[in-house]
Enzyme design. Sequence first.
Site, PDB file in Angstrom:
ATOM      1  N   ASN A 131       0.809  -1.225   0.000  1.00 28.20           N
ATOM      2  CA  ASN A 131       0.000   0.000   0.000  1.00 28.20           C
ATOM      3  C   ASN A 131       0.841   1.273   0.000  1.00 28.20           C
ATOM      4  OD1 ASN A 131      -2.544  -1.306   0.047  1.00 28.20           O
ATOM      5  ND2 ASN A 131      -2.141  -1.852   2.184  1.00 28.20           N
ATOM      6  N   GLU A 244      20.881   4.863  -8.377  1.00 28.29           N
ATOM      7  CA  GLU A 244      20.067   3.802  -8.987  1.00 28.29           C
ATOM      8  C   GLU A 244      19.514   4.268 -10.335  1.00 28.29           C
ATOM      9  OE1 GLU A 244      16.811   2.469  -6.511  1.00 28.29           O
ATOM     10  OE2 GLU A 244      15.771   1.533  -8.195  1.00 28.29           O
ATOM     11  N   GLN A 346       7.623  -3.587 -34.710  1.00 26.38           N
ATOM     12  CA  GLN A 346       6.920  -3.231 -35.950  1.00 26.38           C
ATOM     13  C   GLN A 346       7.775  -3.540 -37.180  1.00 26.38           C
ATOM     14  OE1 GLN A 346       3.869  -2.431 -35.623  1.00 26.38           O
ATOM     15  NE2 GLN A 346       3.371  -1.998 -37.751  1.00 26.38           N
ATOM     16  N   GLU A 377       5.765   9.592 -13.859  1.00 30.02           N
ATOM     17  CA  GLU A 377       5.023  10.727 -13.273  1.00 30.02           C
ATOM     18  C   GLU A 377       5.797  11.290 -12.075  1.00 30.02           C
ATOM     19  OE1 GLU A 377       3.744   7.813 -14.163  1.00 30.02           O
ATOM     20  OE2 GLU A 377       2.163   8.291 -15.605  1.00 30.02           O
TER      21      GLU A 377
HETATM   22  C1  FAD Z   1       9.733  -5.762 -11.844  1.00 33.75           C
HETATM   23  C2  FAD Z   1       9.748  -4.775 -10.703  1.00 33.75           C
HETATM   24  C3  FAD Z   1      10.879  -4.682  -9.918  1.00 33.75           C
HETATM   25  C4  FAD Z   1      10.891  -3.807  -8.818  1.00 33.75           C
HETATM   26  N1  FAD Z   1      11.972  -3.817  -7.965  1.00 33.75           N
HETATM   27  C5  FAD Z   1      11.872  -3.155  -6.784  1.00 33.75           C
HETATM   28  C6  FAD Z   1      12.886  -3.328  -5.774  1.00 33.75           C
HETATM   29  O1  FAD Z   1      13.870  -4.039  -5.968  1.00 33.75           O
HETATM   30  N2  FAD Z   1      12.712  -2.678  -4.584  1.00 33.75           N
HETATM   31  C7  FAD Z   1      11.625  -1.884  -4.329  1.00 33.75           C
HETATM   32  O2  FAD Z   1      11.529  -1.342  -3.237  1.00 33.75           O
HETATM   33  N3  FAD Z   1      10.659  -1.683  -5.289  1.00 33.75           N
HETATM   34  C8  FAD Z   1      10.759  -2.315  -6.486  1.00 33.75           C
HETATM   35  N4  FAD Z   1       9.764  -2.164  -7.434  1.00 33.75           N
HETATM   36  C9  FAD Z   1       8.628  -1.306  -7.140  1.00 33.75           C
HETATM   37  C10 FAD Z   1       8.540  -0.038  -7.973  1.00 33.75           C
HETATM   38  O3  FAD Z   1       9.541   0.872  -7.588  1.00 33.75           O
HETATM   39  C11 FAD Z   1       7.110   0.499  -7.830  1.00 33.75           C
HETATM   40  O4  FAD Z   1       6.287  -0.365  -8.600  1.00 33.75           O
HETATM   41  C12 FAD Z   1       6.964   1.944  -8.249  1.00 33.75           C
HETATM   42  O5  FAD Z   1       7.626   2.805  -7.380  1.00 33.75           O
HETATM   43  C13 FAD Z   1       5.488   2.379  -8.354  1.00 33.75           C
HETATM   44  O6  FAD Z   1       4.739   2.014  -7.240  1.00 33.75           O
HETATM   45  P1  FAD Z   1       3.343   1.220  -7.442  1.00 33.75           P
HETATM   46  O7  FAD Z   1       3.622   0.074  -8.344  1.00 33.75           O
HETATM   47  O8  FAD Z   1       2.798   0.919  -6.107  1.00 33.75           O
HETATM   48  O9  FAD Z   1       2.419   2.219  -8.225  1.00 33.75           O
HETATM   49  P2  FAD Z   1       1.492   3.385  -7.603  1.00 33.75           P
HETATM   50  O10 FAD Z   1       2.302   4.252  -6.719  1.00 33.75           O
HETATM   51  O11 FAD Z   1       0.246   2.787  -7.078  1.00 33.75           O
HETATM   52  O12 FAD Z   1       1.161   4.207  -8.925  1.00 33.75           O
HETATM   53  C14 FAD Z   1       0.132   3.835  -9.861  1.00 33.75           C
HETATM   54  C15 FAD Z   1       0.049   4.949 -10.904  1.00 33.75           C
HETATM   55  O13 FAD Z   1      -0.334   6.181 -10.272  1.00 33.75           O
HETATM   56  C16 FAD Z   1       0.630   7.180 -10.570  1.00 33.75           C
HETATM   57  N5  FAD Z   1       0.759   8.113  -9.447  1.00 33.75           N
HETATM   58  C17 FAD Z   1       0.940   7.817  -8.134  1.00 33.75           C
HETATM   59  N6  FAD Z   1       1.074   8.946  -7.421  1.00 33.75           N
HETATM   60  C18 FAD Z   1       1.004   9.976  -8.290  1.00 33.75           C
HETATM   61  C19 FAD Z   1       1.081  11.399  -8.157  1.00 33.75           C
HETATM   62  N7  FAD Z   1       1.287  11.996  -7.000  1.00 33.75           N
HETATM   63  N8  FAD Z   1       0.944  12.145  -9.296  1.00 33.75           N
HETATM   64  C20 FAD Z   1       0.729  11.558 -10.488  1.00 33.75           C
HETATM   65  N9  FAD Z   1       0.661  10.218 -10.660  1.00 33.75           N
HETATM   66  C21 FAD Z   1       0.789   9.441  -9.580  1.00 33.75           C
HETATM   67  C22 FAD Z   1       1.913   6.439 -10.831  1.00 33.75           C
HETATM   68  O14 FAD Z   1       2.847   7.204 -11.566  1.00 33.75           O
HETATM   69  C23 FAD Z   1       1.394   5.217 -11.598  1.00 33.75           C
HETATM   70  O15 FAD Z   1       1.197   5.551 -12.933  1.00 33.75           O
HETATM   71  C24 FAD Z   1       9.763  -2.981  -8.569  1.00 33.75           C
HETATM   72  C25 FAD Z   1       8.656  -3.047  -9.416  1.00 33.75           C
HETATM   73  C26 FAD Z   1       8.615  -3.956 -10.447  1.00 33.75           C
HETATM   74  C27 FAD Z   1       7.373  -4.031 -11.306  1.00 33.75           C
END
Ligand code: FAD
Length: 396
Positions: A131, A244, A346, A377
């Site tokens: 979350n 990073e 493509q 974003e």
């Molecule tokens: C394959 C993979 C590897 C990863 N590896 C790691 C790791 O090693 N360690 C780790 O800690 N994390 C890791 N991550 C997590 C990654 O950093 C997060 O997925 C990322 O930070 C986005 O968080 P969320 O997926 O919860 O998306 P959310 O924060 O729920 O965002 C969903 C959408 O809403 C948008 N959004 C959210 N807030 C705002 C705002 N204020 N203004 C405008 N748009 C907004 C986002 O840009 C996105 O488009 C990994 C993710 C993946 C998929």
Amino acid sequence: MALNFNFTEEQKMLEDSVYKWAVTWLEPQMEHAYELDVMPEGLFKETANLGINGIVFEEKYGGAAMGYVETLLAYETIARVSNALSMTVGASQTLCFDNFRRNATEKQKLDVLPKSCTGEYIGCLGITEPNAGSDAMSMATKAVKKGDKWIINGSKIFITNGPLADFMVFYAKTDPEKGPHGISTFMCYPKKQKGWSVEKIKKWGMRTSPTGLVTFEDMELPEEYLIGGLNKGVAVLTSGLCTERITLSGCTLGSMRSCLELSLKYSQERVQFGKPIASFQSIQEKLANMYCGYKASRWMAYSAAAYCDTLTNKSGGKGTDLDRMAAASLLYCGEVGTKIGLDAIQIHGGYGYCTEYGVTRHFLDQKLWEIGAGTSEIRRMIIARELMRDNFKSGM
Ligand SMILES: Cc1cc2nc3c(=O)[nH]c(=O)nc-3n(C[C@H](O)[C@H](O)[C@H](O)COP(=O)(O)OP(=O)(O)OC[C@H]3O[C@@H](n4cnc5c(N)ncnc54)[C@H](O)[C@@H]3O)c2cc1C
């Protein structure tokens, strides 16, 4: 201003040796490993032999004492064959161990870093929670002090290398009332740790790079496993995100370069209407745009890495030019890389959509770079914040 766009002889040797290894050792395994979603066995021992694991670490820890330009070059070169495995190496060596190196005590560093350089230890970094993604500061994982121990409860999601990590750096709230100023950084040894568990997450892209959901359940840690100071986690986290974002831009650059090379070759060989498809202007337009996108992305990333290498502490974080440059590097590389991946598919037509040429694999991996390490974003928000901070007086 001295501008020299050429790599040094040492850098060219690094690129050559990593590329030779990637095409001979990695490439033949990739299609099968991707299908099964397994990391090639012995990967970290291989990258240890190439000198990549501790590339920026001091020699006393077993490192090569090079810079972030060389790190970026190494990651770009691995990603010419596998974007996913370049990320896996980067997640261990840059996100986890390099972050640890900047914040741990000398004794801790001497205990841990040499084992990361030899490939004995694989690392992971835990920021994101189910979350708390973009809003990382709202994390719910808590560390409570009981006597001389920390008791940790919570979970971390999408953790690269989580399913096989020997070492983990992660963040937890040590003083929830203080919000972002109540977060601290911790280390642990997952395989030896009671109360630590992981579940592998299935993905469509970045296969071969293992991703996990990590759970801490009354996990006890010795007090010295808190690193970087009590409630100082935000500075550790944001400065780590700068290096990073810069070095992992290499993952996208490697995919871009491969997509361009594969497309050039294929379009000159594939004949339709009696001519190679490369003779058609709409294909040429794509090739030209791919080249420009790759070159511009490269400049964004390498200029940020070179700037980072000039800094005394080689570190960024909120309120620094490096913060803006790092966010801009991955933002640009991430978005251009996705476009280049799509154009490559493509150009390859139906064959591109299948597994034979590997362009779809590059594309699927590449899309992650608009999401991971802070989404596009969020990077735009950082860039705008830092631009307004000094009205771009630095010009960097
Ligand atoms: C394959 C993979 C590897 C990863 N590896 C790691 C790791 O090693 N360690 C780790 O800690 N994390 C890791 N991550 C997590 C990654 O950093 C997060 O997925 C990322 O930070 C986005 O968080 P969320 O997926 O919860 O998306 P959310 O924060 O729920 O965002 C969903 C959408 O809403 C948008 N959004 C959210 N807030 C705002 C705002 N204020 N203004 C405008 N748009 C907004 C986002 O840009 C996105 O488009 C990994 C993710 C993946 C998929």
